[in-house]
Design a protein around this motif. Structure first.
Motif, PDB file in Angstrom:
ATOM      1  N   ASP A 134       0.823  -1.203   0.000  1.00 15.97           N
ATOM      2  CA  ASP A 134       0.000   0.000   0.000  1.00 15.97           C
ATOM      3  C   ASP A 134       0.856   1.252   0.000  1.00 15.97           C
ATOM      4  N   PHE A 135       1.967   1.209   0.691  1.00 20.40           N
ATOM      5  CA  PHE A 135       2.819   2.381   0.778  1.00 20.40           C
ATOM      6  C   PHE A 135       3.791   2.491  -0.395  1.00 20.40           C
ATOM      7  N   SER A 136       3.918   1.456  -1.200  1.00 20.17           N
ATOM      8  CA  SER A 136       4.855   1.519  -2.330  1.00 20.17           C
ATOM      9  C   SER A 136       4.402   2.552  -3.359  1.00 20.17           C
ATOM     10  N   ASP A 137       3.094   2.718  -3.538  1.00 22.64           N
ATOM     11  CA  ASP A 137       2.593   3.736  -4.457  1.00 22.64           C
ATOM     12  C   ASP A 137       2.933   5.132  -3.954  1.00 22.64           C
ATOM     13  N   ILE A 138       2.778   5.329  -2.664  1.00 17.89           N
ATOM     14  CA  ILE A 138       3.078   6.631  -2.077  1.00 17.89           C
ATOM     15  C   ILE A 138       4.571   6.918  -2.173  1.00 17.89           C
ATOM     16  N   LEU A 142       6.435  10.103  -4.052  1.00 18.17           N
ATOM     17  CA  LEU A 142       7.368  10.978  -3.359  1.00 18.17           C
ATOM     18  C   LEU A 142       8.727  10.985  -4.044  1.00 18.17           C
ATOM     19  N   LYS A 143       9.210   9.826  -4.517  1.00 20.43           N
ATOM     20  CA  LYS A 143      10.484   9.766  -5.219  1.00 20.43           C
ATOM     21  C   LYS A 143      10.404  10.521  -6.542  1.00 20.43           C
ATOM     22  N   LYS A 144       9.259  10.444  -7.187  1.00 20.34           N
ATOM     23  CA  LYS A 144       9.079  11.143  -8.471  1.00 20.34           C
ATOM     24  C   LYS A 144       9.231  12.654  -8.282  1.00 20.34           C
ATOM     25  N   HIS A 145       8.745  13.161  -7.170  1.00 24.73           N
ATOM     26  CA  HIS A 145       8.831  14.604  -6.897  1.00 24.73           C
ATOM     27  C   HIS A 145      10.085  14.971  -6.148  1.00 24.73           C
ATOM     28  N   GLY A 146      10.967  14.045  -5.882  1.00 23.49           N
ATOM     29  CA  GLY A 146      12.239  14.335  -5.241  1.00 23.49           C
ATOM     30  C   GLY A 146      12.148  14.548  -3.745  1.00 23.49           C
ATOM     31  N   ILE A 147      11.199  13.960  -3.140  1.00 24.94           N
ATOM     32  CA  ILE A 147      11.025  14.140  -1.682  1.00 24.94           C
ATOM     33  C   ILE A 147      11.516  12.906  -0.978  1.00 24.94           C
TER      34      ILE A 147
END
Length: 147
Positions: A134-138, A142-147
């Motif tokens: 469930d948290f892998s999508d989140i 976050l990685k896509k936006h550099g966070i």
């Protein structure tokens, strides 16, 4: 008598200001000022000023306001204590008894466990049962936006 005189003077001054404002061709503002200026003289004519002056200078009236304030404080204080104590006792009693005795239909508040009450399973990645998935999508967002 003094309050009525002061109110009359305030009304006269307000009407004078309204006349000056109207002379400057600001008629809408002059009408509004005149309306405010007529309120004190209207209160004098209705007797509200005399009643307020009698109340303001009466020790009995102030004692009455004090009694009303004390009653209000007692009411608010007892409600606060009732909420603190009543909430805990009601929860304990409900847990011990299982249901409220004053309820008309205790079963009506219980959730239905029939087929219609179950949420429909969505096909696809949203129906994963593993918490880590469930948290892998989140994490991907976050990685896509550099966070």
């Amino acid at each position: 008598m003094i309050a009525e005189t002061v109110c009359s003077a305030v009304s006269a001054a307000g009407l004078g200001i309204a006349a000056v404002t109207a002379y400057r061709r600001r008629f809408l503002m002059a009408a509004r000022i005149a309306a405010y200026a007529l309120v004190p003289i209207g209160l004098v004519m209705t007797g509200a000023v005399e009643w307020a002056a009698d109340t303001a200078f009466s020790p009995t009236a102030w004692a009455g306001f004090g009694v009303l304030g004390g009653a209000w404080l007692l009411f608010v204080g007892t409600r606060a204590v009732e909420r603190r104590r009543g909430g805990r006792r009601n929860r304990k009693a409900a847990a011990a008894a299982g249901a409220r005795p004053d309820a008309v239909a205790p079963q009506a508040s219980a959730p239905s466990l029939g087929q219609s009450a179950r949420p429909a399973a969505r096909p696809g990645p949203a129906s994963r049962t593993d918490a880590a998935d469930d948290f892998s999508d989140i994490e991907a967002i976050l990685k896509k936006h550099g966070i």
